[in-house]
Design an enzyme around this catalytic site. Structure first.
Site, PDB file in Angstrom:
ATOM      1  N   SER A 229      42.629  57.988  23.173  1.00  0.00           N
ATOM      2  CA  SER A 229      43.892  56.979  23.521  1.00  0.00           C
ATOM      3  C   SER A 229      43.629  56.782  24.995  1.00  0.00           C
ATOM      4  O   SER A 229      43.530  55.828  25.912  1.00  0.00           O
ATOM      5  CB  SER A 229      45.002  56.777  22.927  1.00  0.00           C
ATOM      6  OG  SER A 229      45.033  56.590  21.663  1.00  0.00           O
TER       7      SER A 229
ATOM      8  N   HIS B 245      40.542  52.544  19.256  1.00  0.00           N
ATOM      9  CA  HIS B 245      40.036  53.306  18.814  1.00  0.00           C
ATOM     10  C   HIS B 245      39.915  53.088  17.165  1.00  0.00           C
ATOM     11  O   HIS B 245      41.259  52.500  16.318  1.00  0.00           O
ATOM     12  CB  HIS B 245      40.157  54.529  18.809  1.00  0.00           C
ATOM     13  CG  HIS B 245      41.099  55.830  18.505  1.00  0.00           C
ATOM     14  ND1 HIS B 245      41.575  56.420  17.218  1.00  0.00           N
ATOM     15  CD2 HIS B 245      41.706  56.171  19.931  1.00  0.00           C
ATOM     16  CE1 HIS B 245      42.934  56.165  18.035  1.00  0.00           C
ATOM     17  NE2 HIS B 245      42.587  56.595  18.748  1.00  0.00           N
TER      18      HIS B 245
HETATM   19 ZN   LIG Z   1      45.175  60.151  18.742  1.00  0.00          ZN
END
Ligand SMILES: [Zn+2]
Length: 496
Positions: free
Chosen positions: A117, A376
């Site tokens: 992240s 993601h």
């Molecule tokens: Zn994560």
């Protein structure tokens, strides 16, 4: 209605092209005309043909970030959302899926195929791909190497908005010092340096600042106006609630720096009671991350929902006549998936969608760009021919008649690639037909056992509406999303 509004406001209206139509003389017999899917398709075509790109400038930008919200999570989330509402889940849509523009975003980081992240939010907020674990610095910086921070800092779209005289804020369900929210304001060689107590002494002595300090000590002109989420412990001195080694109370320092038109709140009631004139709000509603939605009845008392925080943030930020930037993170979508716990992931996704829906109803898309994306994906997979309307958290195959695998056991529609649901040792596979798959703490099965499920590397979705949203189309780099936001704010014209 939306298309009419957009048609009126677009500075350069691109009219829908009405193609000549004709009745085919030799048309094959077709039963399609009254088919509900066919009719839905006709309606969708009419909606798309009526969309007029908004080529104006954005006064405001709201970026929604569903952490770890891959495509499979969106699909499972829309089914779960529909099933909660008692409608057909498969054809249901989450709020952001109804936006007219979408793209796929390639999420690899500077150094890995699968991003974390920290690198993900740096790409989205600042337009550069960096190494995993690093926030707000180019790929020249090296993880956990304090000395490499020097000269590598990159400006975020939140900082650019502030520098332009607009307001800026961040709302999240995680600690406000966690990787994604930190992408709005922090520049650090290591995402885990959230408080000074999280840093090695050498890094502190070398002058690197923890993330909480960076939030509070940003120059007046760049400091965020609204910050809401969890993570109080990184702002308070070591003791009952705090974890700061330097003994500072950063909440008190923030109030002093921001002056009389500011409010520090720790409960939803206090949030709802902030003075009408408040232009700066720091809301820290938990010592660590906010509780999951499924934990709300027990752990979430007094904690605002993501929707409540987002709406409140917009109220405060809108007081700046120049406009604002707001990042809204559904941060615990990701954390549910790290547990292989689809129920947590999907309930967080539904709350995230509710926040998008409430914000879309509140803002004017004429001057507000709304972008919804993920940093993601996660290793969640939807598989196995369950019947239409079968519970998404249930077994693959028709209800009551699960499909048996080669080992004679049933399997669930939702599974993960890796994580704590994977087999331990040489144990035979668990039989989900003998388990409570609707239990709030249920772990879906995974192929490989890991303490925490790993992120996945395929592309994620981008959904958008408002000024310049039409530029979000095709398959784009994650870092391109920044370029669209910067351009929508009109900053490219001011550069030289
Ligand atoms: Zn994560």
């Amino acid at each position: 209605m939306r298309s009419l509004v957009l048609a009126l406001v677009a500075s350069v209206a691109i009219p829908a092209i009405a193609l000549p139509t004709k009745v085919l003389a030799q048309a094959p017999a077709s039963a399609s005309a009254n088919d509900p899917y066919y009719k839905a398709g006709e309606a969708a075509l009419a909606r798309q043909m009526a969309v007029v790109p908004n080529t104006g400038k954005a006064k405001n930008i709201i970026l929604f970030l569903g952490d770890g919200m891959g495509i499979s999570t969106i699909t499972a989330g829309r089914i779960y959302d529909g099933q909660l509402k008692g409608v057909d889940g498969e054809s249901n849509s989450l709020a952001f899926e109804k936006l007219p523009y979408s793209a796929l975003s390639k999420t690899y980081s500077h150094d890995t195929q699968v991003t974390d992240s920290a690198a993900g939010i740096t790409a989205i907020m600042s337009g550069v791909k960096t190494r995993n674990k690093i926030i707000g610095l180019t790929g020249a910086a090296i993880g956990e190497k304090c000395e490499t921070e020097k000269g590598a800092s990159v400006a975020s779209v939140a900082e650019l908005a502030k520098a332009d005289g607009r307001a800026a804020g961040v709302v999240t369900t995680t600690r406000v010092t966690h990787a994604t929210p930190a992408g709005a304001y922090a520049h650090t060689a290591y995402r885990d340096w959230e408080g000074d107590g999280d840093m090695p002494v050498e890094a502190r002595q070398a002058g690197c600042k923890d993330i909480a300090r960076q939030l509070i000590e940003a120059p007046d002109a760049l400091r965020l106006d609204v910050v809401m989420g969890g993570g109080r412990s990184r702002f308070l001195p070591d003791g009952k609630d705090g974890k700061r080694a330097d003994g500072r109370d950063l909440t008190a320092e923030w109030l002093k720096a921001e002056g009389p038109d500011s409010a520090y709140v720790t409960t939803v009631d206090q949030l709802k009671a902030i003075p009408a004139g408040a232009k700066h709000v720091l809301g820290l509603f938990a010592n660590e991350h906010l509780p999951y939605e499924v934990e709300r009845p027990v752990l979430g008392q007094g904690v605002p929902t993501l929707t409540e925080m987002a709406l409140s943030a917009i109220d405060v930020l809108s007081k700046n006549p120049n406009g604002y930037f707001l990042l809204v993170e559904g941060g615990k979508i990701d954390m549910g998936s790290h547990l292989d716990n689809a129920k947590r992931t999907l309930t967080e996704t539904v709350e995230f969608s509710k926040a998008v829906e409430a914000v879309l109803a509140k803002v004017d898309l004429k001057d507000t760009l709304v972008v919804v994306t993920a940093d993601h994906s996660h290793g969640l997979v939807i598989s196995g021919y369950a019947a239409r309307n079968a519970p998404i958290l249930g077994l693959a195959g028709n209800e009551g008649e699960p499909i048996l695998a080669g080992d004679g056991k049933a399997y669930t529609t939702l599974m993960f690639a890796t994580g704590p649901g994977g087999p331990e040792g040489v144990d035979a596979r668990r039989d989900p037909a003998k388990e409570d798959m609707d239990d709030v703490d249920y772990h879906q099965q995974a192929v490989v056992n890991l303490p925490s499920s790993a992120h996945a590397g395929e592309d994620v979705g981008v959904f958008a509406d408002g000024p310049q949203a039409f530029l979000l189309r095709g398959v784009v780099e994650e870092s391109y999303i920044f370029q669209v936001m910067r351009h929508a704010f009109g900053f490219d014209a001011k550069k030289k």
